[in-house]
Design a protein around this motif. Structure first.
Motif, PDB file in Angstrom:
ATOM      1  N   UNK A  27       6.201  -7.556  -2.484  1.00 44.58           N
ATOM      2  CA  UNK A  27       5.063  -7.291  -1.609  1.00 44.58           C
ATOM      3  C   UNK A  27       5.439  -6.122  -0.702  1.00 44.58           C
ATOM      4  N   UNK A  28       4.540  -5.146  -0.644  1.00 46.66           N
ATOM      5  CA  UNK A  28       4.718  -3.979   0.213  1.00 46.66           C
ATOM      6  C   UNK A  28       3.716  -4.057   1.351  1.00 46.66           C
ATOM      7  N   UNK A  29       4.134  -3.620   2.518  1.00 43.93           N
ATOM      8  CA  UNK A  29       3.217  -3.506   3.642  1.00 43.93           C
ATOM      9  C   UNK A  29       3.693  -2.361   4.524  1.00 43.93           C
ATOM     10  N   UNK A  30       2.810  -1.916   5.388  1.00 40.24           N
ATOM     11  CA  UNK A  30       3.184  -0.784   6.232  1.00 40.24           C
ATOM     12  C   UNK A  30       3.790  -1.269   7.533  1.00 40.24           C
ATOM     13  N   UNK A  31       4.630  -0.437   8.089  1.00 40.05           N
ATOM     14  CA  UNK A  31       5.188  -0.684   9.413  1.00 40.05           C
ATOM     15  C   UNK A  31       4.578   0.371  10.334  1.00 40.05           C
ATOM     16  N   UNK A  90       7.383   2.002   4.966  1.00 34.83           N
ATOM     17  CA  UNK A  90       6.900   0.813   4.270  1.00 34.83           C
ATOM     18  C   UNK A  90       7.988  -0.252   4.208  1.00 34.83           C
ATOM     19  N   UNK A  91       7.566  -1.496   4.311  1.00 34.20           N
ATOM     20  CA  UNK A  91       8.442  -2.647   4.152  1.00 34.20           C
ATOM     21  C   UNK A  91       8.241  -3.182   2.745  1.00 34.20           C
ATOM     22  N   UNK A  92       9.324  -3.506   2.065  1.00 32.92           N
ATOM     23  CA  UNK A  92       9.260  -4.040   0.707  1.00 32.92           C
ATOM     24  C   UNK A  92      10.035  -5.353   0.693  1.00 32.92           C
ATOM     25  N   UNK A  93       9.320  -6.422   0.350  1.00 29.83           N
ATOM     26  CA  UNK A  93       9.913  -7.752   0.331  1.00 29.83           C
ATOM     27  C   UNK A  93       9.864  -8.348  -1.062  1.00 29.83           C
ATOM     28  N   UNK A  94      10.934  -9.042  -1.485  1.00 33.45           N
ATOM     29  CA  UNK A  94      10.805  -9.891  -2.668  1.00 33.45           C
ATOM     30  C   UNK A  94       9.724 -10.929  -2.340  1.00 33.45           C
ATOM     31  N   UNK A  95       8.911 -11.300  -3.307  1.00 28.74           N
ATOM     32  CA  UNK A  95       7.787 -12.193  -3.036  1.00 28.74           C
ATOM     33  C   UNK A  95       8.191 -13.480  -2.315  1.00 28.74           C
ATOM     34  N   UNK A 119      -0.869  -9.149  13.247  1.00 25.65           N
ATOM     35  CA  UNK A 119      -1.079  -9.891  12.002  1.00 25.65           C
ATOM     36  C   UNK A 119      -1.960  -9.049  11.071  1.00 25.65           C
ATOM     37  N   UNK A 120      -2.986  -8.426  11.631  1.00 25.29           N
ATOM     38  CA  UNK A 120      -3.898  -7.596  10.837  1.00 25.29           C
ATOM     39  C   UNK A 120      -3.156  -6.405  10.227  1.00 25.29           C
ATOM     40  N   UNK A 121      -2.282  -5.781  11.010  1.00 23.78           N
ATOM     41  CA  UNK A 121      -1.526  -4.627  10.495  1.00 23.78           C
ATOM     42  C   UNK A 121      -0.673  -5.043   9.299  1.00 23.78           C
ATOM     43  N   UNK A 122       0.115  -6.103   9.463  1.00 25.54           N
ATOM     44  CA  UNK A 122       1.054  -6.484   8.415  1.00 25.54           C
ATOM     45  C   UNK A 122       0.378  -7.173   7.228  1.00 25.54           C
ATOM     46  N   UNK A 123      -0.502  -8.134   7.483  1.00 28.16           N
ATOM     47  CA  UNK A 123      -1.179  -8.825   6.388  1.00 28.16           C
ATOM     48  C   UNK A 123      -2.283  -7.969   5.773  1.00 28.16           C
ATOM     49  N   UNK A 124      -2.978  -7.232   6.611  1.00 27.94           N
ATOM     50  CA  UNK A 124      -4.102  -6.432   6.136  1.00 27.94           C
ATOM     51  C   UNK A 124      -3.705  -5.277   5.247  1.00 27.94           C
ATOM     52  N   UNK A 125      -2.464  -4.834   5.345  1.00 26.01           N
ATOM     53  CA  UNK A 125      -2.028  -3.735   4.486  1.00 26.01           C
ATOM     54  C   UNK A 125      -1.077  -4.201   3.380  1.00 26.01           C
ATOM     55  N   UNK A 126      -0.852  -5.506   3.282  1.00 27.67           N
ATOM     56  CA  UNK A 126       0.064  -6.038   2.268  1.00 27.67           C
ATOM     57  C   UNK A 126      -0.539  -5.926   0.869  1.00 27.67           C
ATOM     58  N   UNK A 142       8.199   1.074  -9.699  1.00 26.14           N
ATOM     59  CA  UNK A 142       7.315   0.347  -8.791  1.00 26.14           C
ATOM     60  C   UNK A 142       6.250   1.331  -8.319  1.00 26.14           C
ATOM     61  N   UNK A 143       4.991   0.925  -8.438  1.00 27.73           N
ATOM     62  CA  UNK A 143       3.883   1.755  -7.975  1.00 27.73           C
ATOM     63  C   UNK A 143       3.691   1.549  -6.478  1.00 27.73           C
ATOM     64  N   UNK A 144       3.628   2.647  -5.751  1.00 29.91           N
ATOM     65  CA  UNK A 144       3.318   2.601  -4.323  1.00 29.91           C
ATOM     66  C   UNK A 144       1.837   2.955  -4.216  1.00 29.91           C
ATOM     67  N   UNK A 145       0.983   1.999  -3.826  1.00 28.02           N
ATOM     68  CA  UNK A 145      -0.460   2.272  -3.771  1.00 28.02           C
ATOM     69  C   UNK A 145      -0.795   3.455  -2.863  1.00 28.02           C
ATOM     70  N   UNK A 146      -1.844   4.202  -3.218  1.00 24.22           N
ATOM     71  CA  UNK A 146      -2.199   5.409  -2.458  1.00 24.22           C
ATOM     72  C   UNK A 146      -2.373   5.172  -0.960  1.00 24.22           C
ATOM     73  N   UNK A 147      -3.023   4.060  -0.577  1.00 28.38           N
ATOM     74  CA  UNK A 147      -3.253   3.820   0.853  1.00 28.38           C
ATOM     75  C   UNK A 147      -1.944   3.598   1.603  1.00 28.38           C
ATOM     76  N   UNK A 148      -0.948   3.032   0.946  1.00 30.16           N
ATOM     77  CA  UNK A 148       0.349   2.853   1.597  1.00 30.16           C
ATOM     78  C   UNK A 148       1.150   4.156   1.600  1.00 30.16           C
ATOM     79  N   UNK A 149       1.032   4.943   0.542  1.00 28.08           N
ATOM     80  CA  UNK A 149       1.695   6.265   0.540  1.00 28.08           C
ATOM     81  C   UNK A 149       1.161   7.100   1.700  1.00 28.08           C
ATOM     82  N   UNK A 150      -0.147   7.035   1.897  1.00 30.30           N
ATOM     83  CA  UNK A 150      -0.768   7.789   2.991  1.00 30.30           C
ATOM     84  C   UNK A 150      -0.338   7.249   4.351  1.00 30.30           C
TER      85      UNK A 150
END
Length: 146
Positions: free
Chosen positions: A39-43, A48-53, A74-81, A92-100
């Motif tokens: 699971x990837x999410x933005x900081x 980006x933070x990358x966690x094993x599921x 919560x919205x920042x971390x969960x909303x961008x996960x 591993x594909x980094x989704x466009x919105x997270x790359x941005x």
């Protein structure tokens, strides 16, 4: 697997489709420990933070337990996960919105920081690290006798 310890830095390149090759030092653990499910999410500090599921599941539980007043975080971390998987070519594909969100260019760094990995734009990381070094070590770090 409950105890993940990622360490080390790998200089990587994003390909034209926004994928990175997962370095062998992390790949074997990720494939055996969580079947390559991440699971990837933005900081908010611009990486980006990358966690094993399984680890992300623990983090998500912690986020859901935050008290009133922390909804924005919560919205920042969960909303961008975003859930991703390591593909058959070890990418591993980094989704466009997270790359941005992390302003990732072609040259990136994958950094092991304990229970997670961080993905940084190489230039941005150099700038942030220079500020950290210029600020000096905290008493807590000095006490480690590194």
């Amino acid at each position: 697997m409950s105890e993940w310890v990622f360490r080390g830095t790998s200089a990587l390149a994003l390909d034209a489709k926004g994928r990175i090759n997962v370095p062998v030092r992390h790949r074997d653990l990720l494939l055996s420990g969580c079947n390559g499910q991440l699971t990837l999410t933005r900081h908010p500090d611009g990486y980006l933070l990358i966690y094993p599921r399984p680890t992300w599941d623990q983090v998500q539980t912690e986020l859901m337990a935050l008290k009133t007043g922390s909804e924005g975080w919560r919205r920042i971390f969960l909303g961008s996960a975003v859930d991703v998987e390591i593909d058959s070519a070890a990418r591993m594909l980094i989704p466009p919105e997270l790359r941005e969100a992390a302003a990732l260019n072609k040259e990136v760094l994958l950094i092991g920081t304990g229970r997670r990995l961080e993905l940084w734009d190489r230039q941005r990381h150099a700038e942030v690290e220079a500020r950290v070094v210029a600020a000096g070590m905290t008493d807590e770090v000095l006490g480690l006798n590194l």
